[in-house]
Design an enzyme around this catalytic site. Sequence first.
Site, PDB file in Angstrom:
ATOM      1  N   LEU A   1       0.816  -1.214   0.000  1.00 48.54           N
ATOM      2  CA  LEU A   1       0.000   0.000   0.000  1.00 48.54           C
ATOM      3  C   LEU A   1       0.846   1.259   0.000  1.00 48.54           C
ATOM      4  CD1 LEU A   1      -2.568  -1.115   2.720  1.00 48.54           C
ATOM      5  CD2 LEU A   1      -2.995  -0.951   0.271  1.00 48.54           C
ATOM      6  N   GLY A   2       2.025   1.163   0.540  1.00 47.58           N
ATOM      7  CA  GLY A   2       2.909   2.321   0.623  1.00 47.58           C
ATOM      8  C   GLY A   2       4.162   1.950   1.376  1.00 47.58           C
TER       9      GLY A   2
ATOM     10  N   GLY B   1       7.130   3.820   4.009  1.00 47.13           N
ATOM     11  CA  GLY B   1       7.568   5.009   4.713  1.00 47.13           C
ATOM     12  C   GLY B   1       8.810   4.761   5.517  1.00 47.13           C
TER      13      GLY B   1
ATOM     14  N   PHE C   1       9.150   3.802   8.556  1.00 43.67           N
ATOM     15  CA  PHE C   1       9.116   2.585   9.367  1.00 43.67           C
ATOM     16  C   PHE C   1       9.360   1.350   8.511  1.00 43.67           C
ATOM     17  CE2 PHE C   1       7.165  -0.952  11.542  1.00 43.67           C
ATOM     18  CZ  PHE C   1       7.410  -0.715  12.892  1.00 43.67           C
ATOM     19  N   GLY C   2       8.830   1.348   7.315  1.00 44.27           N
ATOM     20  CA  GLY C   2       8.925   0.216   6.419  1.00 44.27           C
ATOM     21  C   GLY C   2       7.679   0.127   5.567  1.00 44.27           C
ATOM     22  N   PRO C   3       7.539  -0.939   4.784  1.00 40.63           N
ATOM     23  CA  PRO C   3       6.390  -1.074   3.877  1.00 40.63           C
ATOM     24  C   PRO C   3       5.120  -1.453   4.616  1.00 40.63           C
ATOM     25  CG  PRO C   3       7.790  -3.010   3.738  1.00 40.63           C
ATOM     26  CD  PRO C   3       8.506  -2.036   4.639  1.00 40.63           C
ATOM     27  N   VAL C   4       3.996  -1.095   4.011  1.00 41.41           N
ATOM     28  CA  VAL C   4       2.681  -1.452   4.522  1.00 41.41           C
ATOM     29  C   VAL C   4       1.957  -2.258   3.443  1.00 41.41           C
ATOM     30  CG1 VAL C   4       0.479  -0.601   5.412  1.00 41.41           C
ATOM     31  CG2 VAL C   4       2.576   0.639   5.911  1.00 41.41           C
TER      32      VAL C   4
ATOM     33  N   LYS D   1       1.917  -3.496   8.781  1.00 37.56           N
ATOM     34  CA  LYS D   1       3.034  -2.570   8.789  1.00 37.56           C
ATOM     35  C   LYS D   1       4.267  -3.318   9.310  1.00 37.56           C
ATOM     36  CE  LYS D   1       4.146   1.987  10.791  1.00 37.56           C
ATOM     37  NZ  LYS D   1       3.604   3.050  11.660  1.00 37.56           N
TER      38      LYS D   1
ATOM     39  N   ASP E   1       3.733  14.799  13.693  1.00 37.44           N
ATOM     40  CA  ASP E   1       3.948  14.483  12.280  1.00 37.44           C
ATOM     41  C   ASP E   1       2.626  14.462  11.522  1.00 37.44           C
ATOM     42  OD1 ASP E   1       5.584  14.017  10.114  1.00 37.44           O
ATOM     43  OD2 ASP E   1       5.596  11.838  10.353  1.00 37.44           O
TER      44      ASP E   1
END
Length: 824
Positions: A512-513, A515, A517-520, A534, A631
């Site tokens: 899905l995306g 960031g 933190f890592g991929p989702v 996540k 954020d």
Amino acid sequence: MASLNHNINHLFITLLIFCTFFSCYSSLNDTITSSKSLKDQQTITSNNTNFKLGFFSPINSTNRYLGIWYINETNNIWIANRDQPLKDSNGIVSIDKDGNLVILNNQNGTIIWTTNISNTSTNSTAQLNDSGNLILRDNNSGIIIWDSFSHPADAAVPTMRISTNKITGKKIAFVARKSDNDPSSGPFSASIERLGTPEVFIWHDTNIHWRTGPWNGRVFLGSPRMLTLYLSGWRLVQDDDETYLTYDFNDKTMFAILSLTPHGKLRLFEYRNKKVTVNITVGQNECDLYGKCGPFGNCDNSRVPICSCFEGFEPTNLVEWSLNNWTNGCVRKEGFNFKCEMLKINGSSEFKQDGFLVKQNMKVPDFIERSDGDQNKCGPDCLANCSCLAHAYDPNIGCMYWSRELVDLQKFPFGGVDLFIRVPAEIVADNKKKKELNKSFIIIPIVGGIGAFTLVICAYLLWRKCSARHRERHPQKSIMRGQNQMKLDELPLYDFKKLETATNSFHIGNMLGKGGFGPVYKGIMEDGHEIAVKRLSKASGQGIEEFMNEVLVISKLQHRNLVRLLGCCVENGEQILVYEFMPNKSLDAFLFDPLQNKILDWRKRSNIIEGIARGILYLHRDSRLKIIHRDLKASNILLDGDMIPKISDFGLARIVKGGEDDEANTNRVVGTYGYMPPEYAMEGLFSEKSDVYSFGVLLLEIVSGRRNSSFYNHEDSLSLIGFAWKLWLEDNIISLIDPEVWDACNESSMLRCIQIGLLCVQELPRERPNISTVVLMLISEITHLPPPGKVAFVYKQNPSTKSSQKSHESNSNNNVTLSEVHGR
């Protein structure tokens, strides 16, 4: 030398005489005595100079009234002779021979008004103190025999009380004016009622006009629009003899006037350093009117018609109901009565249990009966009593029950309580079947996106089941032990293999995306339930600190505008968080896409703005902990299937202790460039005003449809904030509105949102409104918005600055990323 000593002595004596005179003058200036009267055109002033007592005339009137005002006559807080006006300027205030304070007609000596206290001393004085209270004191005993705070007009100020005496029934109530220019007693009044669970009633003559719902120690349960901020400093006290409600400020630079308007509404003026900071009128819609839909009738102002009957109920008079006359309310349908006795079912005696319809965000009905006890006891106790019609629970009140007709029911868009309405078992069964049927046609919304919300991990539960040898293989989990065990034990634990299967081995096609933190990934569980997974990347700039931060900060928070955490997985060295899935991904995927942004009409955008604000309000004010998100940005606002916004990604959030103005400092400045306020980006200072700034940027982006960080529309390369400020100064702010949503019918609403956005991004934190005020501005209960001051923005974007947006021109798909700017 002798001459010098003589001059010094002379100067000392002069100063002493001056000080003595000034002291005497000051004390006399706030007091009326038997030898010192107060004539028209004269005033006495409190020692702190904030309050004056004198005669005044309302606008367009020649009548004269004795009143007390704060700063100037327009801020009148008390009137003596409101129903006995003087017709000319011959009034005089004095101490009568019986010790009462009186207003006389100086021409004929007629008494116009008196404090009317019996058994007074002939030796009394009246003094205006520093709270604005006019006190009549017996000089012989020093006892206060009368004061204006105990005889209010239409306004309450700090330390004043609204009260009811439990023994005598005597009330200190507030009575509104007839009109803004006529201070005589009008038809509306306010008093404290229902002393078992005290609440404030507003009356129209002898009829209940509106009620606040019970006070739970923090808020009025039936008045969610009276937000926590404006109840700060309020306290309700129940003595043996008296129940009273009062308020005060710890900050003595603040003052407030809460008045009952001639139309039965509440108006609040709040001052700081004698300047108005808040001007709010708590309006009333049709559903706020007491008993609008009659007994058992539910009022929902968002529906047409506004009144409806619950399942198992029908209109008492169908003809009247069809004509929008709802006063007779609803009754139970024939045959749907309580089963409080043993019934013969299939030839045997069985107890067919009643059940409850659960209605969320409800105003509690009138006539509450309460008992102390655990929440789990409320339902069984109600079922055990055949006269119990409904129940609800509040941690500070306990179990609430109703055994008479449910009156004054209202559905709120937010706030209120879960109301459990008793119905026969067949109604509960039918309702359950309908919900199950609906589920087969509705895609269950869950999270999508990078930053999700509410995180708690149950690693410790897993450890307790694992061998010591297994724990040695995963030393990184040891950080989740100790003081965090209580948090971890409460999280559902997901099996890694099941998550792997649900995401097709974390296939890129399900991503899905991605960031900081890592991929989702999107996942579909065996039961068809959709989830968002996540997964901490090994190369992530974030890590266990952010992972645990989400757990410790927001494990207990629940709000419709915050993304919900479902569970976690910590097997095989993995750190995985599982959230509800959001089918519409993130706000920026719609807002900044030239094809998708057409879907976001103004109504949707307005709802999204208000939803985000309410989510922040919950974090700052209404949750157990005060949380600063740090954020907030478009990619961290997720949208469910109904386009309801959900704030996500709490890895950078911080718990802040103390008051609303408290600031915290960090050496590690993290967040997203363009959304950071200057005091945070440059000095590492953050407070709730940091989130307000970020919200202001978001608001301007939503109205304009353009990014702040990639807005280039001027030779000076202004940011969106800078460009908006330039248009504001040029009186051309309408040009900022996204052409896709501009509508002449909604122009005022759009311009209002832009002005609120500019107020939020002002350069100085103290000038920015807090989020409670922002919410009130958005729902138009603050009728007059102050003009924004200088805003904070950067003229030139520095390409070398490390930004969380790797490509400002690309659309984000829940791409929560991180930038670090080290403060000076």
